[in-house]
Write an enzyme that holds these catalytic residues in place. Structure first.
Site, short mmCIF file in Angstrom:
data_model
loop_
_atom_site.label_atom_id
_atom_site.label_comp_id
_atom_site.label_asym_id
_atom_site.label_seq_id
_atom_site.Cartn_x
_atom_site.Cartn_y
_atom_site.Cartn_z
N SER A 119 -29.33 -33.07 -49.88
CA SER A 119 -30.51 -32.45 -49.28
C SER A 119 -31.38 -31.86 -50.38
CB SER A 119 -30.09 -31.42 -48.23
OG SER A 119 -31.18 -31.02 -47.43
N GLU A 220 -32.24 -40.88 -47.96
CA GLU A 220 -31.82 -40.33 -46.67
C GLU A 220 -32.79 -39.22 -46.32
OE1 GLU A 220 -30.18 -37.13 -45.75
OE2 GLU A 220 -30.91 -36.36 -47.66
N HIS A 284 -27.40 -36.14 -43.88
CA HIS A 284 -27.24 -35.14 -42.83
C HIS A 284 -26.55 -35.76 -41.62
CE1 HIS A 284 -30.51 -33.67 -45.39
NE2 HIS A 284 -30.22 -32.46 -44.97
#
Length: 316
Positions: A119, A220, A284
């Site tokens: 992230s 992602e 995630h």
């Protein structure tokens, strides 16, 4: 007309493997999170490891886990401490980019060790790749992933890489319960690099932007509608990054309808005639599989496989 990268791909340096009974640091380079320290210590102890919790983990400065000075010091101290065998991030959120121009990358290079997160931590993966040149790991974080009860492949994927159970020639496992999708067939070899798409785009135009020459790009994201994913990919295309790629591995893009995403990805990457494999369970999601950033890999989109072409850790 597109230009395919012919750059010589130099794999990043492997880091020391996590030893049995090793000591793992937990730091919070980005956002804060309430941590049950007893639970965390017990979780590590039952797996044979000890845990050192750095000060920023227990602090909160608005949307940051401690001040920039605290978080930067924790990062430096965790790398320089010879008793620490691996570094695990607490969570993402926001805050990592604020540290990039203040990090002592030579210190990190001299004390290279496994560094794990995803992230917002993507900013650190990109910066370490460019300025320290060792393998890092896009993988689960302590709070939401390991202590959050995610499926067994999450933990197994992480520790098989960190312990050196996967060596050059190993195929990275992917659960059969989550089918992969070949968007563009083909085989390509290159360094695996990337992470959160929003963060990759946010570093463009800075000294820490992704070096896309000859890489297998991994992306992602979460909570981004399809048009924003389009905008982010278009940003990378207009910046000349996509024409330098050798292949693309697409992780979890949470919240976007699968078929619509597939159409967008095909539209984006088809002109470059490179292999594209989608649906890899990293990001995630649950499970959240670990990937070695900077490592030399072979992507076989048609065969739906990702193979290590180098050792990513060195067993002691």
């Amino acid at each position: 007309m597109t230009t395919r990268s012919t750059a010589i791909v130099v794999p990043h340096t492997a880091v020391p493997a996590l030893p049995a009974a090793g000591r793992i640091a937990v730091i919070a380079p980005a956002g804060p999170a309430a941590l049950d320290t007893e639970q965390a210590l017990l979780w590590m102890r039952t797996r044979g490891y000890s845990l050192k919790i750095y000060p920023g983990v227990l602090e909160k400065d608005g949307y940051l886990a401690g001040s920039d000075e605290v978080r930067l010091n924790d990062l430096h101290q965790a790398f320089s401490d010879p008793t620490i065998d691996a570094i695990l991030c607490l969570r993402g959120g926001y805050g990592s980019p604020r540290l990039l121009d203040r990090i002592d990358y030579e210190l990190l290079r001299r004390h290279a060790k496994p560094f794990v997160g995803y992230s917002d931590i993507t900013a650190l993966h990109l910066a370490i790749s460019r300025y320290a040149g060792f393998v890092t790991f896009h993988g689960p974080m302590l709070n939401a992933d390991l202590l959050g009860g995610k499926q067994a492949p999450t933990e197994a994927s992480l520790f098989s890489l960190l312990r050196g159970q996967l060596t050059a020639g190993s195929r990275l496992a992917h659960p059969v319960a989550y089918p992969l999708t070949t968007l563009e067939p083909g085989i390509a070899q290159g360094r695996l690099l990337g992470g959160n798409l929003s963060m990759i785009a946010a570093t463009m135009g800075t000294p820490f932007e992704i070096d896309a020459d000859g890489i297998i790009l991994f992306i992602e994201d979460i909570n981004e509608p399809l048009y924003r994913i389009d905008r982010l990919l278009t940003h990378l295309r207009l910046a000349g990054k996509l024409s330098r790629l050798r292949g693309v591995l697409v992780g979890d893009v949470a919240g976007v309808e699968r078929d619509a995403l597939a159409r967008l990805l095909k539209q984006t990457f088809a002109p470059f005639a490179i292999p594209v494999l989608a649906g890899w369970r990293s990001g995630h999601c649950d499970p959240n599989l670990s990937l070695p950033m900077g490592a030399l890999v072979t992507l076989d989109a048609g065969g739906k496989s990702l193979v290590l072409e180098q050792d990513v850790v060195l067993r002691r």
